[in-house]
Design an enzyme around this catalytic site. Structure first.
Site, mmCIF file in Angstrom:
data_model
loop_
_atom_site.group_PDB
_atom_site.id
_atom_site.type_symbol
_atom_site.label_atom_id
_atom_site.label_comp_id
_atom_site.label_asym_id
_atom_site.label_seq_id
_atom_site.Cartn_x
_atom_site.Cartn_y
_atom_site.Cartn_z
ATOM 1 N N ARG A 38 26.588 26.959 31.921
ATOM 2 C CA ARG A 38 27.691 27.431 32.778
ATOM 3 C C ARG A 38 28.438 26.279 33.452
ATOM 4 O O ARG A 38 29.384 26.521 34.194
ATOM 5 C CB ARG A 38 27.167 28.418 33.821
ATOM 6 C CG ARG A 38 26.756 29.738 33.186
ATOM 7 C CD ARG A 38 26.520 30.873 34.166
ATOM 8 N NE ARG A 38 26.431 30.480 35.544
ATOM 9 C CZ ARG A 38 25.338 30.558 36.311
ATOM 10 N NH1 ARG A 38 24.218 31.012 35.818
ATOM 11 N NH2 ARG A 38 25.363 30.185 37.571
ATOM 12 N N ASN A 39 28.036 25.037 33.202
ATOM 13 C CA ASN A 39 28.777 23.921 33.775
ATOM 14 C C ASN A 39 30.127 23.837 33.062
ATOM 15 O O ASN A 39 30.206 23.931 31.842
ATOM 16 C CB ASN A 39 27.998 22.614 33.612
ATOM 17 C CG ASN A 39 28.596 21.496 34.431
ATOM 18 O OD1 ASN A 39 29.716 21.070 34.184
ATOM 19 N ND2 ASN A 39 27.845 21.011 35.411
ATOM 20 N N ALA A 40 31.178 23.635 33.821
ATOM 21 C CA ALA A 40 32.540 23.656 33.276
ATOM 22 C C ALA A 40 32.984 22.318 32.684
ATOM 23 O O ALA A 40 34.082 22.232 32.133
ATOM 24 C CB ALA A 40 33.519 24.082 34.374
ATOM 25 N N PHE A 41 32.163 21.267 32.782
ATOM 26 C CA PHE A 41 32.603 19.950 32.337
ATOM 27 C C PHE A 41 33.079 19.949 30.884
ATOM 28 O O PHE A 41 34.200 19.524 30.584
ATOM 29 C CB PHE A 41 31.493 18.901 32.523
ATOM 30 C CG PHE A 41 31.899 17.534 32.048
ATOM 31 C CD1 PHE A 41 32.657 16.713 32.864
ATOM 32 C CD2 PHE A 41 31.557 17.071 30.781
ATOM 33 C CE1 PHE A 41 33.062 15.453 32.435
ATOM 34 C CE2 PHE A 41 31.951 15.822 30.341
ATOM 35 C CZ PHE A 41 32.712 15.008 31.177
ATOM 36 N N SER A 147 32.278 20.430 38.592
ATOM 37 C CA SER A 147 32.205 21.285 37.403
ATOM 38 C C SER A 147 30.938 22.138 37.401
ATOM 39 O O SER A 147 30.756 22.978 36.524
ATOM 40 C CB SER A 147 32.260 20.430 36.133
ATOM 41 O OG SER A 147 31.125 19.589 36.047
#
Length: 170
Positions: A38-41, A147
């Site tokens: 789920r990290n947006a990076f 992120s």
């Protein structure tokens, strides 16, 4: 528990550096930057650099390197239970060697912080030593919204809009 950061993703010709604080549990287990699903990076980078975010890790890293983007963490090691930056024991913080990093990457002009702890820790533990380096006088710094999935105050579109400066600043 003492945890240790990864080596940087970089090339000698990198012009921009994105700094996190310390990899989370999912990243440490996978031995990959920003491995939490789920990290947006990686979705942000995929949109900005126009690559498929589902590519294998090595291909995503190569896309960053081709774009002149380096990735690292402010901390070399620290004590932390879990993944949250708030759980880092302040007395345990050991910063990475940025004097050496910048000497090896003289073309870096912009440093972007992935969240407020990365920025605050860099300014407190690293910047005082860097003030002695000629390159530091020309570096431009900017904090980006984290992120991390723990930072849900902004929508994905709002984060993307702010992260766009990674590719537009020159």
């Amino acid at each position: 528990m003492t945890i240790h950061a990864f080596p940087p993703i970089s090339t000698p010709t990198a012009t921009r550096l994105i700094l996190g604080s310390m990899p989370g549990v999912a990243s440490l287990q996978a031995q990959q930057y920003y491995a939490h699903p789920r990290n947006a990076f990686w979705p942000i980078m995929a949109q900005l650099l126009r690559f498929d975010g589902a590519l294998p890790y090595a291909s995503r890293v190569a896309a960053l390197q081709t774009a002149g983007i380096a990735v690292w963490d402010v901390l070399q090691s620290c004590e932390r239970v879990g993944s949250l930056d708030a759980a880092i024991a302040p007395a345990s913080i050991v910063a990475n060697d940025f004097a050496q990093f910048f000497a090896q990457h003289p073309q870096i002009t912009h440093v972007f912080f992935n969240g407020s702890l990365a920025e605050a820790t860099f300014k407190r533990t690293v910047l005082p030593q860097l003030n002695l380096l000629p390159q530091e006088q020309t570096l431009q710094y900017a904090r980006l919204p984290s992120s991390s999935p723990a930072h849900a105050a902004l929508s994905a579109d709002a984060k993307l809009a702010q992260w766009r400066q990674v590719i537009t600043d020159s």
